[in-house]
Enzyme design. Sequence first.
Site, PDB file in Angstrom:
ATOM      1  N   GLY A  48       0.783  -1.237   0.000  1.00 43.20           N
ATOM      2  CA  GLY A  48       0.000   0.000   0.000  1.00 43.20           C
ATOM      3  C   GLY A  48       0.810   1.279   0.000  1.00 43.20           C
ATOM      4  N   ASP A 104       0.603   3.366   4.189  1.00 45.89           N
ATOM      5  CA  ASP A 104      -0.437   4.110   3.482  1.00 45.89           C
ATOM      6  C   ASP A 104      -1.483   4.677   4.430  1.00 45.89           C
ATOM      7  OD1 ASP A 104      -1.380   1.575   4.120  1.00 45.89           O
ATOM      8  OD2 ASP A 104      -2.068   1.066   2.107  1.00 45.89           O
ATOM      9  N   ASP A 107      -5.284   2.382  10.340  1.00 42.98           N
ATOM     10  CA  ASP A 107      -6.692   2.006  10.495  1.00 42.98           C
ATOM     11  C   ASP A 107      -6.868   1.360  11.874  1.00 42.98           C
ATOM     12  OD1 ASP A 107      -9.324   1.274  10.099  1.00 42.98           O
ATOM     13  OD2 ASP A 107      -8.916  -0.296   8.656  1.00 42.98           O
ATOM     14  N   LYS A 135      -7.288   7.113   9.722  1.00 36.75           N
ATOM     15  CA  LYS A 135      -8.742   6.986   9.882  1.00 36.75           C
ATOM     16  C   LYS A 135      -9.164   7.357  11.287  1.00 36.75           C
ATOM     17  CE  LYS A 135     -10.031   3.459   6.563  1.00 36.75           C
ATOM     18  NZ  LYS A 135     -10.589   2.119   6.364  1.00 36.75           N
ATOM     19  N   PHE A 158     -13.951   2.964   3.681  1.00 40.38           N
ATOM     20  CA  PHE A 158     -12.961   2.197   2.935  1.00 40.38           C
ATOM     21  C   PHE A 158     -12.548   3.010   1.705  1.00 40.38           C
ATOM     22  CE2 PHE A 158     -11.146  -1.123   0.292  1.00 40.38           C
ATOM     23  CZ  PHE A 158     -10.361  -1.767   1.231  1.00 40.38           C
ATOM     24  N   VAL A 159     -11.236   3.251   1.602  1.00 45.81           N
ATOM     25  CA  VAL A 159     -10.745   4.102   0.517  1.00 45.81           C
ATOM     26  C   VAL A 159      -9.773   3.327  -0.378  1.00 45.81           C
ATOM     27  CG1 VAL A 159     -11.070   6.321   1.683  1.00 45.81           C
ATOM     28  CG2 VAL A 159      -8.951   5.038   2.060  1.00 45.81           C
ATOM     29  N   ASP A 165      -5.601  -0.457  -2.148  1.00 47.41           N
ATOM     30  CA  ASP A 165      -6.336  -1.348  -3.039  1.00 47.41           C
ATOM     31  C   ASP A 165      -7.647  -1.839  -2.446  1.00 47.41           C
ATOM     32  OD1 ASP A 165      -5.076  -3.130  -1.065  1.00 47.41           O
ATOM     33  OD2 ASP A 165      -5.821  -4.737  -2.345  1.00 47.41           O
ATOM     34  N   ARG A 171      -4.903   0.459  -7.078  1.00 49.48           N
ATOM     35  CA  ARG A 171      -3.695   1.109  -6.534  1.00 49.48           C
ATOM     36  C   ARG A 171      -3.193   2.215  -7.460  1.00 49.48           C
ATOM     37  NH1 ARG A 171      -2.101  -2.091  -2.175  1.00 49.48           N
ATOM     38  NH2 ARG A 171      -2.215  -4.343  -2.459  1.00 49.48           N
TER      39      ARG A 171
HETATM   40  P1  IMP Z   1      -4.466  -1.584  10.033  1.00 57.32           P
HETATM   41  O1  IMP Z   1      -5.897  -1.987  10.211  1.00 57.32           O
HETATM   42  O2  IMP Z   1      -4.159  -0.252  10.671  1.00 57.32           O
HETATM   43  O3  IMP Z   1      -3.538  -2.677  10.449  1.00 57.32           O
HETATM   44  O4  IMP Z   1      -4.267  -1.386   8.484  1.00 57.32           O
HETATM   45  C1  IMP Z   1      -4.013  -2.532   7.745  1.00 57.32           C
HETATM   46  C2  IMP Z   1      -3.697  -2.269   6.331  1.00 57.32           C
HETATM   47  O5  IMP Z   1      -4.919  -2.458   5.670  1.00 57.32           O
HETATM   48  C3  IMP Z   1      -3.184  -0.892   5.916  1.00 57.32           C
HETATM   49  O6  IMP Z   1      -1.784  -0.810   5.900  1.00 57.32           O
HETATM   50  C4  IMP Z   1      -3.708  -0.824   4.509  1.00 57.32           C
HETATM   51  O7  IMP Z   1      -2.791  -1.412   3.609  1.00 57.32           O
HETATM   52  C5  IMP Z   1      -4.982  -1.641   4.595  1.00 57.32           C
HETATM   53  N1  IMP Z   1      -6.149  -0.759   4.767  1.00 57.32           N
HETATM   54  C6  IMP Z   1      -6.702  -0.298   5.901  1.00 57.32           C
HETATM   55  N2  IMP Z   1      -7.752   0.492   5.620  1.00 57.32           N
HETATM   56  C7  IMP Z   1      -7.852   0.487   4.262  1.00 57.32           C
HETATM   57  C8  IMP Z   1      -8.732   1.138   3.336  1.00 57.32           C
HETATM   58  O8  IMP Z   1      -9.652   1.895   3.680  1.00 57.32           O
HETATM   59  N3  IMP Z   1      -8.511   0.883   2.028  1.00 57.32           N
HETATM   60  C9  IMP Z   1      -7.502   0.076   1.575  1.00 57.32           C
HETATM   61  N4  IMP Z   1      -6.645  -0.517   2.396  1.00 57.32           N
HETATM   62  C10 IMP Z   1      -6.831  -0.310   3.722  1.00 57.32           C
HETATM   63 MG    MG Z   2      -0.631  -1.756   4.265  1.00 60.54          MG
END
Ligand code: IMP
Ligand code: MG
Length: 193
Positions: A48, A104, A107, A135, A158-159, A165, A171
């Site tokens: 990402g 990227d 979340d 987020k 969700f973006v 992606d 992407r």
């Molecule tokens: P985490 O939930 O903070 O561990 O994020 C996990 C990974 O999921 C991030 O590094 C992104 O690659 C992917 N991700 C989280 N939210 C989104 C979204 O809204 N769109 C696309 N990928 C996402």
């Molecule tokens: Mg990621």
Amino acid sequence: MSQAVRTLIDRERIASRVAELGRQITLDLERELAGGDSEIVLLCALTGALVFTADLIRHMPLKLAVRTVTVSSYPGTMTTSQGANIRGELPTDLAGKHVLIVDDILDSGRTLGLLRRVIVAQQPASLRVAVLLRKTKRDGREEDVTADYAGFDIADDFVVGYGLDYDGYFRNLPDVAVLTPTPTTAAGAESRG
Ligand code: IMP
Ligand code: MG
């Protein structure tokens, strides 16, 4: 591809914010380096952060090494992280170095929480986290991780685009957009990172 996308942050806003982040991070790292002769390692969380990293490093006129780590999350449903896994090799020579993790999006915090832990264990001279997007989570994150640098704070949608992606696609979209899923495509997601 039948999903609808709605532009949330256009390419011009992204470009100017990424330039700003690059300048700010450069100043901070220069300050760190003034105290010694340590090295800077930028760790790009694939896949990402590929596009963000490519643009960001061109606003960082510093001597730095770029390394990569592949982190995948496996969502139980299309847009929910169920855990983070490091795939392949993580650099193991980060002791005493100034490390900047670039991802990227922040979340649930699981990806960056995991990366922070495994890097801290190597005892770097300093550790910073930069994300393009952060987020807003009304009920807090699964892991209590903060970003030292964040390009944009966004709602909990969700973006896609600019490296992010859905099911491996989007992407290459130059803007960040909100994806509106359709029922026929909701079962396809297996991993994202
Ligand atoms: P985490 O939930 O903070 O561990 O994020 C996990 C990974 O999921 C991030 O590094 C992104 O690659 C992917 N991700 C989280 N939210 C989104 C979204 O809204 N769109 C696309 N990928 C996402
Ligand atoms: Mg990621």
